[in-house]
Design a protein around this motif. Sequence first.
Motif, PDB file in Angstrom:
ATOM      1  N   ALA A 222     -13.248  31.881  44.153  1.00 14.92           N
ATOM      2  CA  ALA A 222     -13.142  32.011  42.860  1.00 14.92           C
ATOM      3  C   ALA A 222     -13.513  30.793  41.887  1.00 14.92           C
ATOM      4  CB  ALA A 222     -11.658  32.114  42.476  1.00 14.92           C
ATOM      5  N   ARG A 223     -13.774  29.730  42.841  1.00 18.48           N
ATOM      6  CA  ARG A 223     -14.042  28.517  42.301  1.00 18.48           C
ATOM      7  C   ARG A 223     -15.835  28.266  42.019  1.00 18.48           C
ATOM      8  NH1 ARG A 223     -12.213  24.987  47.325  1.00 18.48           N
ATOM      9  NH2 ARG A 223     -13.199  26.702  48.336  1.00 18.48           N
ATOM     10  N   LEU A 224     -16.185  29.368  42.374  1.00 15.73           N
ATOM     11  CA  LEU A 224     -17.600  29.334  42.217  1.00 15.73           C
ATOM     12  C   LEU A 224     -18.350  30.377  41.204  1.00 15.73           C
ATOM     13  CD1 LEU A 224     -18.870  29.195  45.965  1.00 15.73           C
ATOM     14  CD2 LEU A 224     -18.492  27.264  44.481  1.00 15.73           C
ATOM     15  N   GLY A 225     -19.230  30.240  40.548  1.00 20.55           N
ATOM     16  CA  GLY A 225     -19.895  31.488  39.695  1.00 20.55           C
ATOM     17  C   GLY A 225     -21.259  31.270  39.607  1.00 20.55           C
ATOM     18  N   ALA A 226     -21.786  32.117  38.649  1.00 24.12           N
ATOM     19  CA  ALA A 226     -23.176  31.866  38.390  1.00 24.12           C
ATOM     20  C   ALA A 226     -23.612  31.054  37.219  1.00 24.12           C
ATOM     21  CB  ALA A 226     -23.987  33.502  37.765  1.00 24.12           C
ATOM     22  N   ASN A 227     -23.594  29.677  37.826  1.00 29.76           N
ATOM     23  CA  ASN A 227     -23.644  28.507  36.915  1.00 29.76           C
ATOM     24  C   ASN A 227     -24.353  27.238  37.628  1.00 29.76           C
ATOM     25  OD1 ASN A 227     -21.612  27.058  38.256  1.00 29.76           O
ATOM     26  ND2 ASN A 227     -20.371  28.353  37.232  1.00 29.76           N
ATOM     27  N   VAL A 228     -24.688  26.319  36.673  1.00 30.54           N
ATOM     28  CA  VAL A 228     -25.485  25.237  37.338  1.00 30.54           C
ATOM     29  C   VAL A 228     -24.719  24.273  38.277  1.00 30.54           C
ATOM     30  CG1 VAL A 228     -26.769  23.259  36.590  1.00 30.54           C
ATOM     31  CG2 VAL A 228     -26.951  25.232  35.175  1.00 30.54           C
ATOM     32  N   LYS A 229     -23.392  24.266  38.148  1.00 31.29           N
ATOM     33  CA  LYS A 229     -22.514  23.425  38.795  1.00 31.29           C
ATOM     34  C   LYS A 229     -22.510  24.091  40.150  1.00 31.29           C
ATOM     35  CE  LYS A 229     -17.927  21.793  39.602  1.00 31.29           C
ATOM     36  NZ  LYS A 229     -16.579  21.906  39.195  1.00 31.29           N
ATOM     37  N   THR A 230     -22.595  25.261  40.307  1.00 32.30           N
ATOM     38  CA  THR A 230     -22.391  25.965  41.799  1.00 32.30           C
ATOM     39  C   THR A 230     -23.670  25.815  42.291  1.00 32.30           C
ATOM     40  OG1 THR A 230     -20.918  27.693  41.010  1.00 32.30           O
ATOM     41  CG2 THR A 230     -22.097  28.163  42.759  1.00 32.30           C
TER      42      THR A 230
END
Length: 350
Positions: free
Chosen positions: A72-80
């Motif tokens: 849940a800490r990850l996603g389709a974003n630049v940070k990940t």
Amino acid sequence: MTKKFVDCFMIMGTALSLRNPIKLPEMGRPVLRDVITTSVNLSLSVETLKIINPENLEVELTALLNQEWTDARLGANVKTRKMAVAGQIWKPKIISINGENKICNNEDAVFWRGFGDEGNVLLSEKISVRTTCTTNYRKFPFDTQICDFKFGTYRFPQDEVTVVWDSVPLHITTNINFNEFNVTNIITFIETDVRCSGNFSTAVVQFVFKRHYQHYIYCLMLPPFLLTLLNYTPFWFNLNKRTNRLCINTSVLFLLVYFNYCSICSMRPTPYLKALDIFVLICTSFSLTTLLETIFVDFVCTLEESHFHLKKVACSKEYPKNILWLEYAMKLSYPVFCIFFLIVYGWLYF
């Protein structure tokens, strides 16, 4: 693909430009709400499966090990994406636990396939595993051997990480049949590996190999059986031609001894008798029986001829009766026992 996963390769240029040469610490294991254990879905994309050593049945598997879990800490974003390139994303560290890993912990063989909006992670790792199959030759050449490839982790016990097979566990992109074997079944299941450090969840893919026995029937089983049938023909010779019978029986016995050498001594030596050995030995016993019967008949007839000063006429239909009864018994019992042997042998080994 855009709804569930975002392809990482589309933004690989940006991610590589942000990569730090110093590897950062990896994240801890993801813990979902009300769920303590992390579940990892596995699937295999088989590229090659080949037999490296036919004598010891050493098999090498090359495939992509696809792993999917939720973080849940990850996603389709630049940070990940930055974390993926920096090596910070937690991985279950699934490896082969029963074979020799030829590609292990190699960054060039790890591919982050994507990250979903809900924290779904899809990781593919290139693996090349070499293992040894079972070597039970008791039914050789009608034997079936089993090759197990086990995948699990040495770091996370079962109460922390469990592995499960995907609904489609295998994707086979190559021909996996061989000259000597045919893959008759592929089974996937989950088992618990009990070790001193705890219980670990293990995913097992099992390949069932059935040997092609036609070659061995034509080369090592049909000739002894034909020789056994040839050994039956001297029973129909005239008893006065005992020398011809002895020549045929002796020649057949020597040939069957040679086939015994080929099957027992030169082909896959084992501490037990194989099905092929039993077949050739029984054919040899038929030949030995006919040779002993011919020697006994010759001995009795020779005694009769020398006692009555006859010239090879002692074993005619009139005299002696015990030899004639023995000949009749062998003529009837020989084919009966051959047929009985074939039926029992086929029932036991086919």
